[in-house]
Motif scaffolding. Structure first.
Motif, PDB file in Angstrom:
ATOM      1  N   ALA A 139       0.880  -1.172   0.000  1.00 18.64           N
ATOM      2  CA  ALA A 139       0.000   0.000   0.000  1.00 18.64           C
ATOM      3  C   ALA A 139       0.915   1.218   0.000  1.00 18.64           C
ATOM      4  O   ALA A 139       1.659   1.449   0.966  1.00 18.64           O
ATOM      5  N   VAL A 140       0.899   1.945  -1.081  1.00 16.60           N
ATOM      6  CA  VAL A 140       1.819   3.085  -1.239  1.00 16.60           C
ATOM      7  C   VAL A 140       1.027   4.385  -1.155  1.00 16.60           C
ATOM      8  O   VAL A 140       0.029   4.569  -1.846  1.00 16.60           O
ATOM      9  N   LYS A 141       1.505   5.275  -0.254  1.00 14.52           N
ATOM     10  CA  LYS A 141       0.796   6.544  -0.035  1.00 14.52           C
ATOM     11  C   LYS A 141       1.057   7.499  -1.200  1.00 14.52           C
ATOM     12  O   LYS A 141       2.209   7.684  -1.612  1.00 14.52           O
ATOM     13  N   LYS A 142      -0.048   8.085  -1.722  1.00 14.71           N
ATOM     14  CA  LYS A 142       0.095   8.974  -2.879  1.00 14.71           C
ATOM     15  C   LYS A 142      -1.087   9.930  -2.907  1.00 14.71           C
ATOM     16  O   LYS A 142      -2.246   9.479  -2.916  1.00 14.71           O
ATOM     17  N   ASP A 143      -0.839  11.208  -2.849  1.00 10.01           N
ATOM     18  CA  ASP A 143      -1.875  12.246  -2.960  1.00 10.01           C
ATOM     19  C   ASP A 143      -3.075  11.986  -2.035  1.00 10.01           C
ATOM     20  O   ASP A 143      -4.229  11.967  -2.481  1.00 10.01           O
ATOM     21  N   LEU A 167      -4.338  -6.245   5.647  1.00 16.98           N
ATOM     22  CA  LEU A 167      -2.952  -6.054   6.087  1.00 16.98           C
ATOM     23  C   LEU A 167      -2.066  -5.979   4.846  1.00 16.98           C
ATOM     24  O   LEU A 167      -2.070  -6.897   4.020  1.00 16.98           O
ATOM     25  N   ALA A 168      -1.336  -4.870   4.718  1.00 16.40           N
ATOM     26  CA  ALA A 168      -0.460  -4.690   3.541  1.00 16.40           C
ATOM     27  C   ALA A 168       0.841  -4.032   3.988  1.00 16.40           C
ATOM     28  O   ALA A 168       0.890  -3.360   5.033  1.00 16.40           O
ATOM     29  N   ARG A 169       1.876  -4.211   3.179  1.00 11.12           N
ATOM     30  CA  ARG A 169       3.175  -3.617   3.529  1.00 11.12           C
ATOM     31  C   ARG A 169       3.235  -2.168   3.045  1.00 11.12           C
ATOM     32  O   ARG A 169       2.954  -1.892   1.879  1.00 11.12           O
ATOM     33  N   THR A 170       3.543  -1.257   3.973  1.00  7.09           N
ATOM     34  CA  THR A 170       3.643   0.164   3.623  1.00  7.09           C
ATOM     35  C   THR A 170       5.102   0.620   3.554  1.00  7.09           C
ATOM     36  O   THR A 170       5.396   1.668   2.966  1.00  7.09           O
ATOM     37  N   THR A 171       5.990  -0.129   4.197  1.00  4.72           N
ATOM     38  CA  THR A 171       7.433   0.160   4.082  1.00  4.72           C
ATOM     39  C   THR A 171       8.116  -1.131   3.625  1.00  4.72           C
ATOM     40  O   THR A 171       7.878  -2.193   4.224  1.00  4.72           O
ATOM     41  N   PRO A 172       8.959  -1.042   2.575  1.00  4.00           N
ATOM     42  CA  PRO A 172       9.587  -2.277   2.075  1.00  4.00           C
ATOM     43  C   PRO A 172      10.363  -2.991   3.181  1.00  4.00           C
ATOM     44  O   PRO A 172      10.951  -2.340   4.066  1.00  4.00           O
ATOM     45  N   LEU A 173      10.370  -4.314   3.098  1.00  7.83           N
ATOM     46  CA  LEU A 173      11.070  -5.152   4.086  1.00  7.83           C
ATOM     47  C   LEU A 173      12.537  -4.724   4.246  1.00  7.83           C
ATOM     48  O   LEU A 173      13.072  -4.719   5.353  1.00  7.83           O
ATOM     49  N   SER A 174      13.139  -4.322   3.140  1.00  8.25           N
ATOM     50  CA  SER A 174      14.568  -3.954   3.173  1.00  8.25           C
ATOM     51  C   SER A 174      14.815  -2.665   3.967  1.00  8.25           C
ATOM     52  O   SER A 174      15.947  -2.360   4.331  1.00  8.25           O
ATOM     53  N   GLU A 175      13.738  -1.899   4.248  1.00  4.28           N
ATOM     54  CA  GLU A 175      13.929  -0.610   4.932  1.00  4.28           C
ATOM     55  C   GLU A 175      13.489  -0.622   6.395  1.00  4.28           C
ATOM     56  O   GLU A 175      13.469   0.419   7.047  1.00  4.28           O
ATOM     57  N   VAL A 176      13.072  -1.790   6.910  1.00  5.09           N
ATOM     58  CA  VAL A 176      12.638  -1.827   8.318  1.00  5.09           C
ATOM     59  C   VAL A 176      13.668  -2.557   9.181  1.00  5.09           C
ATOM     60  O   VAL A 176      14.403  -3.415   8.691  1.00  5.09           O
ATOM     61  N   LEU A 219      -5.778  -0.490  -6.392  1.00  8.76           N
ATOM     62  CA  LEU A 219      -6.971  -0.133  -5.593  1.00  8.76           C
ATOM     63  C   LEU A 219      -6.631   1.095  -4.746  1.00  8.76           C
ATOM     64  O   LEU A 219      -5.624   1.114  -4.032  1.00  8.76           O
ATOM     65  N   GLU A 220      -7.492   2.101  -4.785  1.00  9.93           N
ATOM     66  CA  GLU A 220      -7.240   3.318  -3.997  1.00  9.93           C
ATOM     67  C   GLU A 220      -8.065   3.285  -2.715  1.00  9.93           C
ATOM     68  O   GLU A 220      -9.276   3.050  -2.750  1.00  9.93           O
ATOM     69  N   ILE A 221      -7.368   3.508  -1.602  1.00  9.45           N
ATOM     70  CA  ILE A 221      -8.043   3.558  -0.301  1.00  9.45           C
ATOM     71  C   ILE A 221      -7.808   4.954   0.283  1.00  9.45           C
ATOM     72  O   ILE A 221      -6.655   5.412   0.329  1.00  9.45           O
ATOM     73  N   PRO A 222      -8.859   5.646   0.744  1.00  8.80           N
ATOM     74  CA  PRO A 222      -8.635   6.975   1.342  1.00  8.80           C
ATOM     75  C   PRO A 222      -7.687   6.876   2.543  1.00  8.80           C
ATOM     76  O   PRO A 222      -7.729   5.898   3.291  1.00  8.80           O
ATOM     77  N   GLU A 223      -6.878   7.902   2.688  1.00  7.96           N
ATOM     78  CA  GLU A 223      -5.887   7.932   3.772  1.00  7.96           C
ATOM     79  C   GLU A 223      -6.527   7.710   5.141  1.00  7.96           C
ATOM     80  O   GLU A 223      -5.955   7.073   6.026  1.00  7.96           O
TER      81      GLU A 223
END
Ligand SMILES: Cc1cc2nc3c(=O)[nH]c(=O)nc-3n(C[C@H](O)[C@H](O)[C@H](O)COP(=O)(O)OP(=O)(O)OC[C@H]3O[C@@H](n4cnc5c(N)ncnc54)[C@H](O)[C@@H]3O)c2cc1C
Length: 386
Positions: A139-143, A167-176, A219-223
């Motif tokens: 799930a990537v935050k955008k606008d 449940l979705a990943r918002t930060t890549p595994l390599s960055e946590v 799929l777009e989900i409101p913030e």
């Protein structure tokens, strides 16, 4: 056998009365048609039984987990299958514990009143299985929105739900720092999502259980549908598992008593070689054995539920209750089928249906091996095996 409070007897009587309107034939026909028990679910919702864990402040009955588990048990004990409804009981827990006041005000009263169904929770993925931290849906935050891409599998009741916890990943595994971080939970409004970024493909399966593959394509989900803090979603899901496992343990207990009742009745009635088959120790001992196992499992189920309601740690008890109850109900199912001989295989006895239904609980929502692993690591201090 267990010394229960009087209030439980009132719940049991009320659920039994409701379930009487939906006899074996009803559930059998739904199973044969691979349908969904709409009327049965509507009746439970309308009576408010599925809002047992929603506080009164949000329009629920606030009865707690022990009482909720009695409701689930009685449904299964009556010959029904709580698998069609149990999501409504526990999925809202993620929202209740971690949602903002605005989210709770927006959703919980309608969920409590049965106007909104929150029957689905999407965690499992085809390539990660039980190893949830490896999930690949992003799930990537955008606008001011989150854009979701990926795939889920075995997601139940999506076609009979308005809302779904994702449940979705918002930060890549390599960055946590820790692999359990960087995942987030969202409320997905299925009424808006299906056909607009979310495709649902049903999975025909051994049980009459509405479960699906989900494909997310931008799929777009409101913030504002993010639950709690971004990146903490895995913890929120884990926090809900004890309630889910305890409720499912209670469903298995209900199944187990149903099987024992049917086996006992048939063993007393069926006459072969000039005597009731139940007069043979070879027939009665396995039934007695299954009953003993069931009674023992039931004690652990109540211990888990009571600790949960008292706000005490209950992970060990919830896992062990689910393990013991799923095993006991499966043994009772096997004995019931065996006691009925050939007739156990006929649809009209409902045993083969319940036999299939109860078998699921050694695999989902957590498989037996993973419970062994939990006990070995967390209770016995053995090294983590994976
Ligand atoms: C009918 C049905 C409904 C479901 N509904 C939902 C739902 O609504 N939402 C949702 O998110 N999921 C749902 N699930 C998924 C369910 O939670 C998983 O099937 C379950 O957790 C097991 O995961 P898996 O199938 O990927 O098995 P895997 O993880 O692939 O495991 C396969 C087997 O290997 C064993 N295994 C794996 N790793 C180890 C290890 N390290 N040590 C020992 N044994 C191991 C497991 O115990 C299992 O027996 C549902 C499943 C079914 C069948």
């Amino acid at each position: 056998m267990f010394n229960e409070p009087d209030a439980h007897q009132e719940i049991r009587d009320a659920i039994r009365a409701l379930c009487k309107q939906f006899p074996d034939e009803y559930h059998r026909q739904i199973d044969e048609a691979r349908g969904y028990p709409e009327q049965f679910v509507d009746a439970l919702m309308a009576a408010g039984w599925l809002a047992a864990m929603i506080p009164e402040a949000y329009g629920g009955t606030g009865l707690g987990l022990t009482a909720a588990s009695v409701i689930m048990e009685e449904i299964n004990r009556s010959g029904g299958n709580s698998g069609a409804v149990h999501g409504q009981m526990y999925n809202m827990g993620t929202l209740l514990r971690n949602g903002s006041p605005a989210q709770k005000d927006k959703y919980l009263p309608d969920i409590a009143a049965g106007r909104l169904r929150i029957q689905s929770m999407a965690v499992t993925e085809p390539t990660t299985g039980t190893d949830t931290t490896q999930l690949k849906t992003t799930a990537v935050k955008k606008d001011g929105r989150y854009v979701v891409n990926g795939q889920k599998v075995w997601i139940s009741r999506v076609q009979h739900s308005d809302l779904m916890i994702l449940l979705a990943r918002t930060t890549p595994l390599s960055e946590v720092k820790k692999k359990s971080e960087g995942m987030s939970t969202f409320i997905v409004d299925l009424r808006q999502a299906i056909g607009k970024g979310l495709t649902v493909r049903p999975i025909p399966n051994m049980v009459n259980h509405e479960t699906n593959e989900l494909f997310f394509d931008n799929l777009e989900i409101p913030e504002e549908n993010l639950i709690g803090v971004e990146g903490q979603g895995f913890r929120y899901i884990l926090d809900g598992l004890n309630a889910e496992r305890t409720l499912i343990a209670a469903e298995c207990i209900g199944d187990g008593y149903w099987f024992i009742d049917r086996a006992t009745r048939y063993a007393n009635e069926r006459v072969v070689f000039g005597r009731p088959i139940g007069k043979n120790q070879g027939v009665q001992f396995p039934i007695a054995d299954a009953f003993i196992e069931l009674e023992a499992a039931n004690l652990m189920r109540f211990q888990a539920a009571e600790r949960f309601d008292a706000g005490q740690p209950c992970g060990a008890q919830a896992n062990m209750a689910k393990y013991l109850a799923a095993k006991a109900s499966w043994e009772a199912a096997n004995v019931c089928l065996q006691t009925h001989g050939g007739f156990g295989f006929a649809h009209e006895y409902d045993i083969e249906r319940k036999f299939r239904e109860t078998r699921l609980y050694q695999v989902a929502p957590i498989s037996t091996n993973l419970i062994y692993s939990y006990v070995a690591e967390h209770l016995l201090g053995l090294p983590r095996s994976f």
